[in-house]
Design a protein around this motif. Structure first.
Motif, PDB file in Angstrom:
ATOM      1  N   THR A  61     -15.727 -37.998  -4.653  1.00 13.54           N
ATOM      2  CA  THR A  61     -16.646 -37.842  -5.862  1.00 13.54           C
ATOM      3  C   THR A  61     -16.951 -36.421  -6.065  1.00 13.54           C
ATOM      4  O   THR A  61     -17.014 -36.073  -7.439  1.00 13.54           O
ATOM      5  CB  THR A  61     -17.943 -38.437  -5.408  1.00 13.54           C
ATOM      6  OG1 THR A  61     -18.661 -38.062  -4.506  1.00 13.54           O
ATOM      7  CG2 THR A  61     -17.771 -39.894  -5.284  1.00 13.54           C
ATOM      8  N   HIS A  62     -16.997 -35.507  -5.055  1.00 13.91           N
ATOM      9  CA  HIS A  62     -17.143 -34.225  -5.272  1.00 13.91           C
ATOM     10  C   HIS A  62     -16.980 -33.506  -4.067  1.00 13.91           C
ATOM     11  O   HIS A  62     -16.707 -34.175  -3.162  1.00 13.91           O
ATOM     12  CB  HIS A  62     -18.470 -33.749  -6.144  1.00 13.91           C
ATOM     13  CG  HIS A  62     -19.658 -33.894  -5.186  1.00 13.91           C
ATOM     14  ND1 HIS A  62     -20.012 -35.146  -4.699  1.00 13.91           N
ATOM     15  CD2 HIS A  62     -20.889 -33.181  -4.964  1.00 13.91           C
ATOM     16  CE1 HIS A  62     -21.126 -35.064  -4.037  1.00 13.91           C
ATOM     17  NE2 HIS A  62     -21.639 -34.008  -4.157  1.00 13.91           N
ATOM     18  N   ILE A  63     -16.940 -32.232  -4.161  1.00 19.98           N
ATOM     19  CA  ILE A  63     -16.341 -31.389  -2.947  1.00 19.98           C
ATOM     20  C   ILE A  63     -17.361 -30.534  -1.795  1.00 19.98           C
ATOM     21  O   ILE A  63     -17.123 -30.028  -1.131  1.00 19.98           O
ATOM     22  CB  ILE A  63     -15.286 -30.395  -3.247  1.00 19.98           C
ATOM     23  CG1 ILE A  63     -16.021 -29.301  -4.205  1.00 19.98           C
ATOM     24  CG2 ILE A  63     -14.161 -30.915  -3.982  1.00 19.98           C
ATOM     25  CD1 ILE A  63     -15.092 -28.030  -4.252  1.00 19.98           C
ATOM     26  N   HIS A  64     -18.795 -30.963  -2.240  1.00 15.31           N
ATOM     27  CA  HIS A  64     -19.712 -30.456  -1.222  1.00 15.31           C
ATOM     28  C   HIS A  64     -19.323 -31.226   0.085  1.00 15.31           C
ATOM     29  O   HIS A  64     -18.789 -32.255   0.376  1.00 15.31           O
ATOM     30  CB  HIS A  64     -21.039 -31.360  -1.793  1.00 15.31           C
ATOM     31  CG  HIS A  64     -21.719 -30.728  -2.867  1.00 15.31           C
ATOM     32  ND1 HIS A  64     -22.790 -31.006  -3.487  1.00 15.31           N
ATOM     33  CD2 HIS A  64     -21.276 -29.414  -3.511  1.00 15.31           C
ATOM     34  CE1 HIS A  64     -23.172 -30.337  -4.484  1.00 15.31           C
ATOM     35  NE2 HIS A  64     -22.147 -29.457  -4.715  1.00 15.31           N
ATOM     36  N   LEU A  65     -19.590 -30.387   1.107  1.00 17.39           N
ATOM     37  CA  LEU A  65     -19.247 -30.400   2.547  1.00 17.39           C
ATOM     38  C   LEU A  65     -19.536 -31.779   3.006  1.00 17.39           C
ATOM     39  O   LEU A  65     -18.777 -32.344   3.788  1.00 17.39           O
ATOM     40  CB  LEU A  65     -19.393 -29.222   3.583  1.00 17.39           C
ATOM     41  CG  LEU A  65     -19.011 -28.032   2.758  1.00 17.39           C
ATOM     42  CD1 LEU A  65     -19.663 -26.906   3.745  1.00 17.39           C
ATOM     43  CD2 LEU A  65     -17.507 -27.692   2.875  1.00 17.39           C
ATOM     44  N   ASP A  66     -20.655 -32.097   3.023  1.00 16.93           N
ATOM     45  CA  ASP A  66     -20.858 -33.534   3.497  1.00 16.93           C
ATOM     46  C   ASP A  66     -20.273 -34.756   2.828  1.00 16.93           C
ATOM     47  O   ASP A  66     -20.109 -35.853   3.386  1.00 16.93           O
ATOM     48  CB  ASP A  66     -22.613 -34.030   3.284  1.00 16.93           C
ATOM     49  CG  ASP A  66     -23.151 -33.803   1.765  1.00 16.93           C
ATOM     50  OD1 ASP A  66     -22.536 -32.990   1.014  1.00 16.93           O
ATOM     51  OD2 ASP A  66     -24.047 -34.227   1.669  1.00 16.93           O
ATOM     52  N   HIS A  67     -19.384 -34.513   1.693  1.00 13.55           N
ATOM     53  CA  HIS A  67     -18.784 -35.545   1.247  1.00 13.55           C
ATOM     54  C   HIS A  67     -17.181 -35.552   1.618  1.00 13.55           C
ATOM     55  O   HIS A  67     -16.416 -36.415   1.692  1.00 13.55           O
ATOM     56  CB  HIS A  67     -18.934 -35.666  -0.308  1.00 13.55           C
ATOM     57  CG  HIS A  67     -20.200 -35.924  -0.806  1.00 13.55           C
ATOM     58  ND1 HIS A  67     -20.500 -36.995  -1.301  1.00 13.55           N
ATOM     59  CD2 HIS A  67     -21.479 -35.391  -0.691  1.00 13.55           C
ATOM     60  CE1 HIS A  67     -21.797 -37.116  -1.458  1.00 13.55           C
ATOM     61  NE2 HIS A  67     -22.519 -35.959  -1.134  1.00 13.55           N
ATOM     62  N   ALA A  68     -16.943 -34.131   1.534  1.00  4.12           N
ATOM     63  CA  ALA A  68     -15.265 -33.790   1.356  1.00  4.12           C
ATOM     64  C   ALA A  68     -14.699 -32.969   2.450  1.00  4.12           C
ATOM     65  O   ALA A  68     -13.522 -32.479   2.825  1.00  4.12           O
ATOM     66  CB  ALA A  68     -14.947 -33.089   0.053  1.00  4.12           C
ATOM     67  N   GLY A 149     -24.363 -33.151 -13.452  1.00  6.25           N
ATOM     68  CA  GLY A 149     -25.514 -33.380 -13.149  1.00  6.25           C
ATOM     69  C   GLY A 149     -26.104 -32.720 -11.783  1.00  6.25           C
ATOM     70  O   GLY A 149     -26.560 -31.796 -11.845  1.00  6.25           O
ATOM     71  N   HIS A 150     -25.695 -33.363 -10.882  1.00  4.24           N
ATOM     72  CA  HIS A 150     -25.602 -32.762  -9.460  1.00  4.24           C
ATOM     73  C   HIS A 150     -24.743 -31.814  -9.204  1.00  4.24           C
ATOM     74  O   HIS A 150     -25.241 -30.657  -8.464  1.00  4.24           O
ATOM     75  CB  HIS A 150     -25.301 -34.300  -8.772  1.00  4.24           C
ATOM     76  CG  HIS A 150     -25.230 -33.608  -6.836  1.00  4.24           C
ATOM     77  ND1 HIS A 150     -26.273 -33.490  -6.278  1.00  4.24           N
ATOM     78  CD2 HIS A 150     -24.239 -33.544  -6.321  1.00  4.24           C
ATOM     79  CE1 HIS A 150     -25.969 -33.095  -5.005  1.00  4.24           C
ATOM     80  NE2 HIS A 150     -24.805 -33.081  -4.974  1.00  4.24           N
ATOM     81  N   ALA A 151     -23.411 -31.739  -9.727  1.00  7.78           N
ATOM     82  CA  ALA A 151     -22.493 -30.714  -9.613  1.00  7.78           C
ATOM     83  C   ALA A 151     -21.434 -30.809 -10.590  1.00  7.78           C
ATOM     84  O   ALA A 151     -21.289 -32.116 -11.377  1.00  7.78           O
ATOM     85  CB  ALA A 151     -21.813 -31.151  -8.395  1.00  7.78           C
ATOM     86  N   GLY A 168     -21.415 -41.252  -5.741  1.00  4.86           N
ATOM     87  CA  GLY A 168     -21.570 -39.750  -5.025  1.00  4.86           C
ATOM     88  C   GLY A 168     -22.972 -39.643  -4.652  1.00  4.86           C
ATOM     89  O   GLY A 168     -23.809 -40.332  -4.362  1.00  4.86           O
ATOM     90  N   ASP A 169     -23.452 -38.592  -5.267  1.00  2.74           N
ATOM     91  CA  ASP A 169     -24.938 -38.121  -5.436  1.00  2.74           C
ATOM     92  C   ASP A 169     -25.705 -38.260  -6.666  1.00  2.74           C
ATOM     93  O   ASP A 169     -26.785 -37.795  -6.710  1.00  2.74           O
ATOM     94  CB  ASP A 169     -25.095 -36.516  -4.603  1.00  2.74           C
ATOM     95  CG  ASP A 169     -24.557 -36.614  -3.301  1.00  2.74           C
ATOM     96  OD1 ASP A 169     -24.736 -37.549  -2.668  1.00  2.74           O
ATOM     97  OD2 ASP A 169     -24.369 -35.409  -2.979  1.00  2.74           O
ATOM     98  N   ASN A 170     -25.011 -39.018  -7.536  1.00  5.24           N
ATOM     99  CA  ASN A 170     -25.804 -39.021  -8.893  1.00  5.24           C
ATOM    100  C   ASN A 170     -26.806 -39.867  -9.094  1.00  5.24           C
ATOM    101  O   ASN A 170     -27.557 -39.569  -9.965  1.00  5.24           O
ATOM    102  CB  ASN A 170     -24.505 -39.015  -9.819  1.00  5.24           C
ATOM    103  CG  ASN A 170     -23.990 -37.865 -10.478  1.00  5.24           C
ATOM    104  OD1 ASN A 170     -24.731 -37.026 -10.811  1.00  5.24           O
ATOM    105  ND2 ASN A 170     -22.688 -37.673 -10.750  1.00  5.24           N
TER     106      ASN A 170
END
Ligand code: ZN
Length: 301
Positions: A61-68, A149-151, A168-170
């Protein structure tokens, strides 16, 4: 075909970071999570009769560390997995140096404990997904949408056949068995106007189920989105007023945390802690403050 929620047991705790397993002819993961929690991901896959070696696709969904963060480590072992990502995220997967430098400023010595070893992803395995792009996972068909929005580099994935939206975080943070939806607004990309449009987009997909990385599957999609819109506005207004008041930063952060604590007042201390671990209040303050400083003309009202 099923969609399973796997608990990555971040820092040994339940319900902080989820990975979604999409079974079928070409099994896929949505957001594999941190590298530090790979053993929990593997244990979760095993519970559903799978191994990492079965996985053919990873949708980020995005590359923030908690996701990817685990993506590179997984690809090092299974080099044939295809990784889907927004074009603005792809360069940081292939060469994570800049991403790691900025994360180190935020997390310092805790980096390895929180996120594990972050390895580059081979460029030939990275598929850039355009807005409205289609992803074929064998018998499954997924559409991807730009969702800033979030990223800035956030995508939402939607499977029309099941009505599943991987947001994701949206749509914020929500724990199983709670209605409460908590904003997740870390620096540096928060954009409230774009975010409202992204929430419109998700609502218009008319999803049956929202799949939140933090945490799990929720079937009251429209109510959830409506609550999130309202709470995002309330938190951002609190931060805007804090900045306008001229109070020092620590006071402003404490005021936002007070607001969050009041909203969580019916929960136990450990439940409040889980919300804080999944979306730290001080990071949410910093992300919203950065947004308002870029829109400084609105601070005086
Ligand atoms: Zn994020």
């Amino acid at each position: 075909m099923h969609i399973h929620t796997i608990d990555n047991m971040h820092l040994g705790r339940q319900h902080v970071i989820a990975t979604f397993l999409l079974t079928g002819t070409e099994p896929a993961l949505v957001d594999p999570g941190p590298a530090s929690t790979l053993p929990a991901l593997e244990a979760g896959l095993a519970m559903h009769g799978h191994t990492l070696g079965d996985i053919r696709h990873i949708l980020l969904t995005h590359i923030h560390l908690d996701h990817a963060a685990a993506t590179g480590a997984i690809l090092a072992r299974y080099p044939n997995i295809r990784v889907y990502v927004h074009e603005r995220g792809a360069p940081h997967l292939i060469d994570p140096k800049r991403l790691l430098n900025s994360a180190r400023q935020l997390y310092g010595a805790l980096m390895a404990t929180l996120w594990g070893d972050i390895l580059p992803v081979p460029p030939q395995q990275v598929a850039i997904v355009p807005h409205g792009g289609a992803i074929d996972l064998g018998a499954r068909h997924i559409s991807a949408y730009d969702a800033p929005g979030h990223a800035k580099h956030h995508l939402v994935y939607f499977e029309a056949a099941s009505g599943a939206a991987f947001v994701g975080d949206n749509t914020g943070v929500r724990l199983p068995s709670f209605d409460y939806v908590r904003p997740a607004t870390p620096p540096p990309d928060i954009d409230l106007e774009q975010w409202q449009k992204t929430l419109d987009l998700i609502a218009n997909l008319n999803p049956q189920t929202l799949y939140l990385t933090h945490f799990g599957a929720y079937h009251d999609a429209q109510r959830h989105i409506a609550e999130y819109r309202e709470r995002l506005l309330r938190w951002s207004e609190q931060v805007r007023q804090g900045l306008a008041s001229g109070a020092d930063e620590a006071t402003q952060i404490a005021q936002l945390r007070d607001l969050a604590e009041r909203e969580l007042s019916t929960m136990s201390a450990s439940e409040r802690d889980l919300h804080q671990q999944a979306s730290p209040g001080e990071q949410s303050w910093a992300g919203l403050a950065r947004y308002w400083r870029k829109h400084g003309d609105t601070l005086t009202s």
